[in-house]
Design a protein around this motif. Structure first.
Motif, PDB file in Angstrom:
ATOM      1  N   ALA A 288     -30.582  29.257 -29.934  1.00 14.82           N
ATOM      2  CA  ALA A 288     -31.215  30.323 -30.726  1.00 14.82           C
ATOM      3  C   ALA A 288     -30.452  31.633 -30.600  1.00 14.82           C
ATOM      4  O   ALA A 288     -30.456  32.450 -31.517  1.00 14.82           O
ATOM      5  N   GLY A 289     -29.775  31.844 -29.468  1.00 17.78           N
ATOM      6  CA  GLY A 289     -29.010  33.067 -29.278  1.00 17.78           C
ATOM      7  C   GLY A 289     -27.794  33.151 -30.189  1.00 17.78           C
ATOM      8  O   GLY A 289     -27.204  34.221 -30.351  1.00 17.78           O
ATOM      9  N   ARG A 290     -27.397  32.025 -30.791  1.00 17.75           N
ATOM     10  CA  ARG A 290     -26.199  31.988 -31.631  1.00 17.75           C
ATOM     11  C   ARG A 290     -26.491  31.576 -33.066  1.00 17.75           C
ATOM     12  O   ARG A 290     -25.562  31.529 -33.881  1.00 17.75           O
TER      13      ARG A 290
ATOM     14  N   GLY B 207     -24.359  36.923 -18.775  1.00 15.22           N
ATOM     15  CA  GLY B 207     -24.824  38.206 -19.317  1.00 15.22           C
ATOM     16  C   GLY B 207     -24.926  38.157 -20.835  1.00 15.22           C
ATOM     17  O   GLY B 207     -25.929  38.574 -21.431  1.00 15.22           O
ATOM     18  N   GLU B 208     -23.897  37.592 -21.458  1.00  9.44           N
ATOM     19  CA  GLU B 208     -23.903  37.513 -22.923  1.00  9.44           C
ATOM     20  C   GLU B 208     -25.048  36.618 -23.422  1.00  9.44           C
ATOM     21  O   GLU B 208     -25.747  36.966 -24.379  1.00  9.44           O
ATOM     22  N   LEU B 209     -25.225  35.508 -22.736  1.00  9.08           N
ATOM     23  CA  LEU B 209     -26.310  34.581 -23.111  1.00  9.08           C
ATOM     24  C   LEU B 209     -27.666  35.277 -23.031  1.00  9.08           C
ATOM     25  O   LEU B 209     -28.477  35.193 -23.961  1.00  9.08           O
ATOM     26  N   VAL B 210     -27.898  35.979 -21.925  1.00  5.51           N
ATOM     27  CA  VAL B 210     -29.191  36.644 -21.740  1.00  5.51           C
ATOM     28  C   VAL B 210     -29.409  37.684 -22.843  1.00  5.51           C
ATOM     29  O   VAL B 210     -30.489  37.766 -23.430  1.00  5.51           O
ATOM     30  N   ARG B 211     -28.380  38.462 -23.142  1.00  5.77           N
ATOM     31  CA  ARG B 211     -28.522  39.493 -24.177  1.00  5.77           C
ATOM     32  C   ARG B 211     -28.761  38.892 -25.565  1.00  5.77           C
ATOM     33  O   ARG B 211     -29.439  39.476 -26.405  1.00  5.77           O
ATOM     34  N   ARG B 212     -28.203  37.699 -25.810  1.00  4.40           N
ATOM     35  CA  ARG B 212     -28.416  37.050 -27.112  1.00  4.40           C
ATOM     36  C   ARG B 212     -29.824  36.458 -27.229  1.00  4.40           C
ATOM     37  O   ARG B 212     -30.418  36.444 -28.300  1.00  4.40           O
TER      38      ARG B 212
ATOM     39  N   PRO C  80     -21.651  41.496 -15.744  1.00  2.00           N
ATOM     40  CA  PRO C  80     -22.419  41.716 -16.987  1.00  2.00           C
ATOM     41  C   PRO C  80     -21.644  41.291 -18.251  1.00  2.00           C
ATOM     42  O   PRO C  80     -22.251  40.990 -19.275  1.00  2.00           O
TER      43      PRO C  80
ATOM     44  N   ALA D 283     -31.189  28.431 -25.902  1.00  2.00           N
ATOM     45  CA  ALA D 283     -29.804  28.908 -25.770  1.00  2.00           C
ATOM     46  C   ALA D 283     -29.121  28.896 -27.139  1.00  2.00           C
ATOM     47  O   ALA D 283     -28.404  29.838 -27.493  1.00  2.00           O
TER      48      ALA D 283
ATOM     49  N   HIS E 126     -28.434  42.709 -12.567  1.00  2.00           N
ATOM     50  CA  HIS E 126     -27.097  43.306 -12.743  1.00  2.00           C
ATOM     51  C   HIS E 126     -26.374  42.760 -13.984  1.00  2.00           C
ATOM     52  O   HIS E 126     -25.351  43.294 -14.386  1.00  2.00           O
ATOM     53  N   LEU E 127     -26.908  41.690 -14.588  1.00  2.00           N
ATOM     54  CA  LEU E 127     -26.239  41.116 -15.765  1.00  2.00           C
ATOM     55  C   LEU E 127     -26.708  41.769 -17.065  1.00  2.00           C
ATOM     56  O   LEU E 127     -26.110  41.560 -18.112  1.00  2.00           O
ATOM     57  N   LEU E 128     -27.792  42.545 -16.983  1.00  2.00           N
ATOM     58  CA  LEU E 128     -28.344  43.115 -18.229  1.00  2.00           C
ATOM     59  C   LEU E 128     -27.643  44.413 -18.621  1.00  2.00           C
ATOM     60  O   LEU E 128     -27.060  45.078 -17.801  1.00  2.00           O
TER      61      LEU E 128
END
Lengths: 243, 243
Positions: free
Chosen positions: A202-204, B226-231, B221, A200, A241-243
């Motif tokens: 790593a995303g930031r 959603g933001e976490l997954v995209r990152r 989304p 998690a 649906h979150l992508l």
């Protein structure tokens, strides 16, 4: 040591260092299994088979000094648990270090709880500093395994320190809940928590992202990360649906 | 209150409750910004504009009693931060409660650090019990938002309690590191840590899996998940060999 067998053993003259270490062993054993409030100097003297004045000769500061010396010894033992060769998947190294840490928690149960629950009569800024030193050593070991080309940044350090605190919390809860779940399940779950916390972050944080990419390249499909992914994917399958 | 304006204000007679609450406010303000070692009863008397004997009349136990009463007040304030309507995505509710919690940490910085770093002269089993009560209240609030059909099991409770401990650790590090990163970044990151910790546990615990499935259905989304997954997806894109 054959001459130590038999009734003469108790009367063998110990060197100052041997006597000190014998008293410390007795104290550590008592402090490991009882709250410090429930350990008296008489208990230590009795467990070591010596007189109370002899304990005072070695530890003039009495119970407080004995407690701090025993804690120092335990902290050194615990730090040794963290040493692990830099070889193989990171999750496997972490799992092996956790095995040793959790065995230590298991063996020092009551003392570990009393120490970390806080508010104990023997707690001072010195005991707090010893505990903080162990936490710092744990963080340094973990960061060393990441073989970073530059010093660790604040986000990576914060993630590692948060996980270490979470492991402590889990250990205390595990002791409170009659040592459930079994240690190997607790270990696997704590390794998985580490994996997702670092992922998690790593995303930031580009530095953490580089650590994750390299760590994933060392993992095999039968390793901890593969198993985690296979367990979690079905749970989040409906989240497209979150992508 | 118009008669309180002007030089007569200091001489207005306060009721016992008003006086007690005035002394507590002064103490809380001092204990919030200094280590307890650095606050004297004279400081409290001066800040409240009263004499030292008057402080003793209300708090015969002196500084220790004042500290515990101020901590009790602060703990009640902090527990109020956790109240949040059961409405909208769980991550948004958690984010709002975290905003209030982190504002509290920001406002009580030195006192918060001194209290949670441990080893303070005013730390007793009573102060520890107050702090543990706040942690328990936080866990109960979070679990209530999950609207479970049955009582929470050990894995779900352990995950929530580990995250709460991790938030405390992050708050202390944040204070140590001159309040960096900015509070809204810290909040978003802590929410993300919650999401991944609960998701990892979901892989091993059907009750937690049901919570995650329901929570994901409430997310949009543009929300935190959603933001976490995209990152994170780009970071783990090369890990297909683990599937």
């Amino acid at each position: 040591m054959t001459q130590a067998v038999g009734p003469t053993r108790a009367y063998r003259r110990l060197s100052v260092e041997e006597r000190r270490s014998q008293l410390l062993d007795a104290a550590l054993n008592l402090f490991a299994h009882r709250a410090p409030e429930e350990v008296s100097l008489d208990d230590v003297a009795e467990a070591a088979g010596v007189s109370r004045p002899l304990v005072y000769r070695y530890f003039p500061g009495g119970k407080q000094q004995l407690y701090e010396a025993a804690l120092r010894t335990a902290a050194d033992d615990l730090e040794k648990c963290f040493a692990e060769p830099q070889d193989g998947p990171l999750t496997r190294r972490l799992g092996r270090a956790l095995d040793r840490y959790l065995a230590f928690v298991d063996q020092h149960d009551a003392g570990f709880s009393a120490l970390l629950h806080g508010g104990s009569v023997v707690e001072t800024s010195r005991t707090t500093a010893i505990v903080d030193g162990v936490r710092r050593a744990a963080a340094e070991h973990i960061l060393a395994h990441m073989e970073l080309p530059e010093p660790p940044g604040p986000r990576l350090r914060m993630t590692v320190r948060m996980w270490i605190t979470a492991v402590e919390a889990a250990s205390l809860i595990w002791l409170d809940e009659d040592k459930q779940p079994p240690l190997d399940e607790l270990r696997d779950w704590l390794v998985e928590q580490f994996v997702v916390q670092i992922a998690a972050t790593a995303g930031r944080d580009p530095q953490t992202a580089a650590v994750v990419v390299r760590a994933l390249s060392l993992e095999g499909p039968d390793g901890a990360v593969g198993e985690l992914v296979r367990r979690v994917l079905p749970v989040v399958a409906d989240a497209a649906h979150l992508l």
